[in-house]
Design a protein around this motif. Structure first.
Motif, PDB file in Angstrom:
ATOM      1  N   CYS A  53      30.520  41.194  48.538  1.00 29.11           N
ATOM      2  CA  CYS A  53      30.884  42.599  48.288  1.00 29.11           C
ATOM      3  C   CYS A  53      32.007  42.780  47.279  1.00 29.11           C
ATOM      4  O   CYS A  53      32.118  43.827  46.663  1.00 29.11           O
ATOM      5  N   GLY A  54      32.908  41.826  47.152  1.00 26.28           N
ATOM      6  CA  GLY A  54      33.992  41.935  46.166  1.00 26.28           C
ATOM      7  C   GLY A  54      35.212  42.715  46.634  1.00 26.28           C
ATOM      8  O   GLY A  54      36.184  42.850  45.896  1.00 26.28           O
ATOM      9  N   ALA A 117      39.060  43.373  39.683  1.00 32.92           N
ATOM     10  CA  ALA A 117      37.952  42.841  38.879  1.00 32.92           C
ATOM     11  C   ALA A 117      38.048  43.363  37.445  1.00 32.92           C
ATOM     12  O   ALA A 117      37.790  42.632  36.480  1.00 32.92           O
ATOM     13  N   LEU A 121      38.485  41.108  34.135  1.00 40.04           N
ATOM     14  CA  LEU A 121      37.604  41.172  32.950  1.00 40.04           C
ATOM     15  C   LEU A 121      38.422  41.324  31.676  1.00 40.04           C
ATOM     16  O   LEU A 121      38.117  40.697  30.654  1.00 40.04           O
ATOM     17  N   LYS A 126      36.104  39.741  28.411  1.00 40.47           N
ATOM     18  CA  LYS A 126      34.645  39.859  28.499  1.00 40.47           C
ATOM     19  C   LYS A 126      34.286  41.320  28.784  1.00 40.47           C
ATOM     20  O   LYS A 126      35.150  42.126  29.086  1.00 40.47           O
ATOM     21  N   ASP A 135      26.823  44.264  34.222  1.00 42.88           N
ATOM     22  CA  ASP A 135      26.464  42.946  34.737  1.00 42.88           C
ATOM     23  C   ASP A 135      27.693  42.234  35.313  1.00 42.88           C
ATOM     24  O   ASP A 135      27.666  41.716  36.427  1.00 42.88           O
ATOM     25  N   LEU A 136      28.778  42.247  34.568  1.00 44.36           N
ATOM     26  CA  LEU A 136      29.955  41.476  34.993  1.00 44.36           C
ATOM     27  C   LEU A 136      30.719  42.134  36.140  1.00 44.36           C
ATOM     28  O   LEU A 136      31.519  41.488  36.800  1.00 44.36           O
ATOM     29  N   SER A 138      29.092  43.448  38.670  1.00 48.82           N
ATOM     30  CA  SER A 138      28.139  43.555  39.782  1.00 48.82           C
ATOM     31  C   SER A 138      28.620  42.847  41.048  1.00 48.82           C
ATOM     32  O   SER A 138      28.045  43.026  42.118  1.00 48.82           O
ATOM     33  N   GLY A 139      29.673  42.078  40.954  1.00 50.19           N
ATOM     34  CA  GLY A 139      30.222  41.408  42.135  1.00 50.19           C
ATOM     35  C   GLY A 139      31.039  42.347  43.017  1.00 50.19           C
ATOM     36  O   GLY A 139      31.589  41.925  44.027  1.00 50.19           O
ATOM     37  N   ASN A 140      31.175  43.594  42.618  1.00 53.30           N
ATOM     38  CA  ASN A 140      31.920  44.569  43.413  1.00 53.30           C
ATOM     39  C   ASN A 140      30.991  45.695  43.834  1.00 53.30           C
ATOM     40  O   ASN A 140      30.550  46.489  43.020  1.00 53.30           O
TER      41      ASN A 140
END
Ligand SMILES: Cc1cc2nc3c(=O)[nH]c(=O)nc-3n(C[C@H](O)[C@H](O)[C@H](O)COP(=O)(O)OP(=O)(O)OC[C@H]3O[C@@H](n4cnc5c(N)ncnc54)[C@H](O)[C@@H]3O)c2cc1C
Ligand code: SF4
Ligand code: FES
Ligand code: FES
Lengths: 168, 329
Positions: A53-54, A117, A121, A126, A135-136, A138-140
């Motif tokens: 879920c992040g 997050a 980044l 990035k 995309d980057l 998406s972990g949250n």
């Protein structure tokens, strides 16, 4: 050679938000539990406790990781930054300001993780296109579905060239 | 999690010596993203953890034969974003960035990635039989919900699939796993021989011996930077495991195939590749007809178990799509 017996607790020194803290905790304590249960740094949230879920995202040496998936004992020689460590006194970090300005949260549970997050980044340099950001990030997961505004923040931070915390 | 003791290894000799200990269950810990997950579910129950992150295995360096050595404790993110990996082995970079999330890639290590265990639901659920978790107890997936399971190389004892994206790209690239242990010293294991098919010992997943440490992964010189594709089909466009993935790499002389590699993920207990079938296509035209025939041969004998039947046509189509994308690059 003998396996060491399970000691009840082990002494650890962690560097969190620029301060050195000493802890005496079980070896199997995750960084997340050390922060929340032993250091009262409850800004970092526990959502799933399984990397899905992040909510538990923190920065370690400038990079964002899931604090539920690492042991406190593994992070002793690192610089850990939690949501509590991003502001400078009364001055919020630019990413925090932008989350307020863009109304990028509803219940707020995922927000500390989303902010860490975003800072991660920026540190990693990035997320250079809207697709890459989606995309980057998406972990949250955001259960309230505030994604549209969260992505606006990240896009704006990238456009403005906002600094995260450090460059890595 | 169960009670554990913990040490941080300072050198490789010390680490493998401790791991060779027969008196308790000792495990190395890299990123911890798979091991701690399984420990929280009590699927893995080690007594002692050895943190290997301080070992000098955290570099990416050139090899004497023009390849690249990826240290075992380099994170998946640092590997995927490494300039030489991006430029010379873009297939690997792409596959790695298609996996997990940014946070997880910032933690996961190259060694740990290879040894991550299946996502079979029953393997995770300690209240159900599972031959992999508890040898001899049976396989709940055979007659259960098996949407993510294998269609190739499986056995009546286990139909689990291997979840790694990185390993699929490494299989296409013919990488070599470098390991070291107290008993056998340094060894190199070709990636295609690293993971095993389940057979009647699904709990033994690799040919790594007890207590052996992965020190690195060696990429050969040839990286297929011109014609490659990694296509990952999954339930959402990011942060999900592959249902089927295809790593394709080609070398062409005009329209003629001079080298071709196809590795599949999500369909077997290990990255699926058939070099003998690939070789039949050397010298042939890189055409759709040939790609379709090749796809057919690669998944010859595939078996569906109900919920995963869709993987058979999906795998064929994804192979053709990946090869087509690779030659159009
Ligand atoms: C929510 C989620 C989504 C994910 N999605 C994907 C995905 O889409 N694709 C994908 O490929 N992966 C995915 N993953 C899995 C992730 O890639 C793996 O968990 C990770 O690569 C494991 O690496 P690690 O360093 O954290 O391993 P660890 O958890 O530290 O270790 C795994 C195993 O390897 C052993 N080990 C570690 N290093 C060594 C070494 N050097 N020598 C010998 N033994 C060693 C450990 O003892 C342990 O048994 C996902 C994970 C999660 C939680
Ligand atoms: S498929 Fe393998 S891992 Fe899954 S339940 Fe059957 S034996 Fe266990
Ligand atoms: S609590 Fe760590 S990812 Fe959900
Ligand atoms: S704001 Fe409620 S979960 Fe994201």
């Amino acid at each position: 050679m003998e396996v060491p017996k399970h000691p009840e607790t082990i002494p650890l020194e962690l560097n969190i938000n620029g301060e050195t803290v000493e802890l005496d905790i079980s070896a199997w304590t995750t960084l997340l539990d050390a922060l929340r249960e032993h250091l009262q740094l409850t800004g970092t949230k526990k959502g799933c406790d399984h990397g899905q879920c992040g909510a538990c995202t923190v920065l370690v040496n400038g990079k964002h990781i899931n604090s539920c998936f690492t042991l406190a004992a593994m992070q002793t020689n690192k610089e850990i930054t939690t949501i509590e460590g991003l502001a400078n006194g009364e001055n919020l970090h630019p990413v925090q300001d932008a989350f307020i300005e863009h109304d990028a949260f509803q219940c707020g549970y995922c927000t500390p993780g989303q902010i860490c997050a975003t800072v991660g980044l920026l540190n990693m340099k990035k997320g250079n296109t809207p697709e890459e950001i989606r995309d980057l990030m998406s972990g949250n997961i955001c259960r309230c579905g505030a994604y549209a505004n969260i992505y606006k923040v990240v896009e704006e931070m990238k456009e403005k060239g906002t600094e995260g915390t450090t460059s890595i | 999690m169960n009670n554990i003791s913990f040490t941080r290894a300072e050198n490789i000799e010390g680490a493998i010596k401790k791991a060779n200990n027969k008196q308790g269950k000792v495990k190395f810990i890299g990123g911890g993203t798979n091991l701690l997950d399984l420990m929280k579910y009590r699927v893995e129950n080690p007594d002692h953890l050895i943190d290997i992150n301080e070992l000098k295995l955290s570099k990416i360096e050139s090899t004497e034969v023009g390849g690249l050595l990826l240290g075992a404790t380099v994170t998946n993110a640092d590997t995927a974003y490494h300039e030489e990996v991006e430029q010379r082995y873009p297939l690997l970079s792409k596959a790695m960035l298609a996996a997990a999330s940014t946070q997880l890639r910032n933690m996961a290590t190259n060694g740990g990635n290879l040894l991550q265990r299946t996502r079979c639901y029953y393997f995770y659920d300690t209240s159900t039989p599972c031959n992999k978790r508890e040898p001899g107890s049976g396989c709940s997936a055979l007659e259960g919900f098996n949407r993510i399971h294998a269609i190739l190389g499986e056995s009546e004892h286990c139909i689990a699939s291997h979840p790694s994206d990185m390993a699929v790209a490494l299989a296409a690239l013919d990488a070599t796993v470098k390991v070291t242990g107290e008993e056998e010293g340094h060894r190199s294991i070709p990636i295609l021989e690293f993971h095993r098919l389940p057979g009647d010992t699904p709990h033994i997943e690799t040919n790594l011996k007890d207590g052996e440490l992965i020190t690195g992964i060696e990429l050969p010189k040839k990286g297929f930077p011109e014609h490659y594709a990694y296509i990952k089909v999954r339930d959402r466009p990011s942060y999900a495991f592959a249902l089927v993935s295809v790593a394709a790499a080609l070398e062409l002389d005009g329209e003629e195939i001079t080298d071709i590699r196809i590795a599949l993920g999500g369909v077997a207990h290990k990255p699926w590749r058939k070099p003998e079938v690939e070789k039949e296509y050397y010298g042939k035209k890189a055409s759709r007809e040939n790609f379709e025939a090749l796809a057919e041969k690669l998944i010859e004998g595939a078996t569906g178990y109900g919920d995963n039947d869709f993987k058979i046509p999906l795998a064929k189509k994804t192979i053709v799509r990946a090869l087509t994308e690779a030659i159009e690059k």
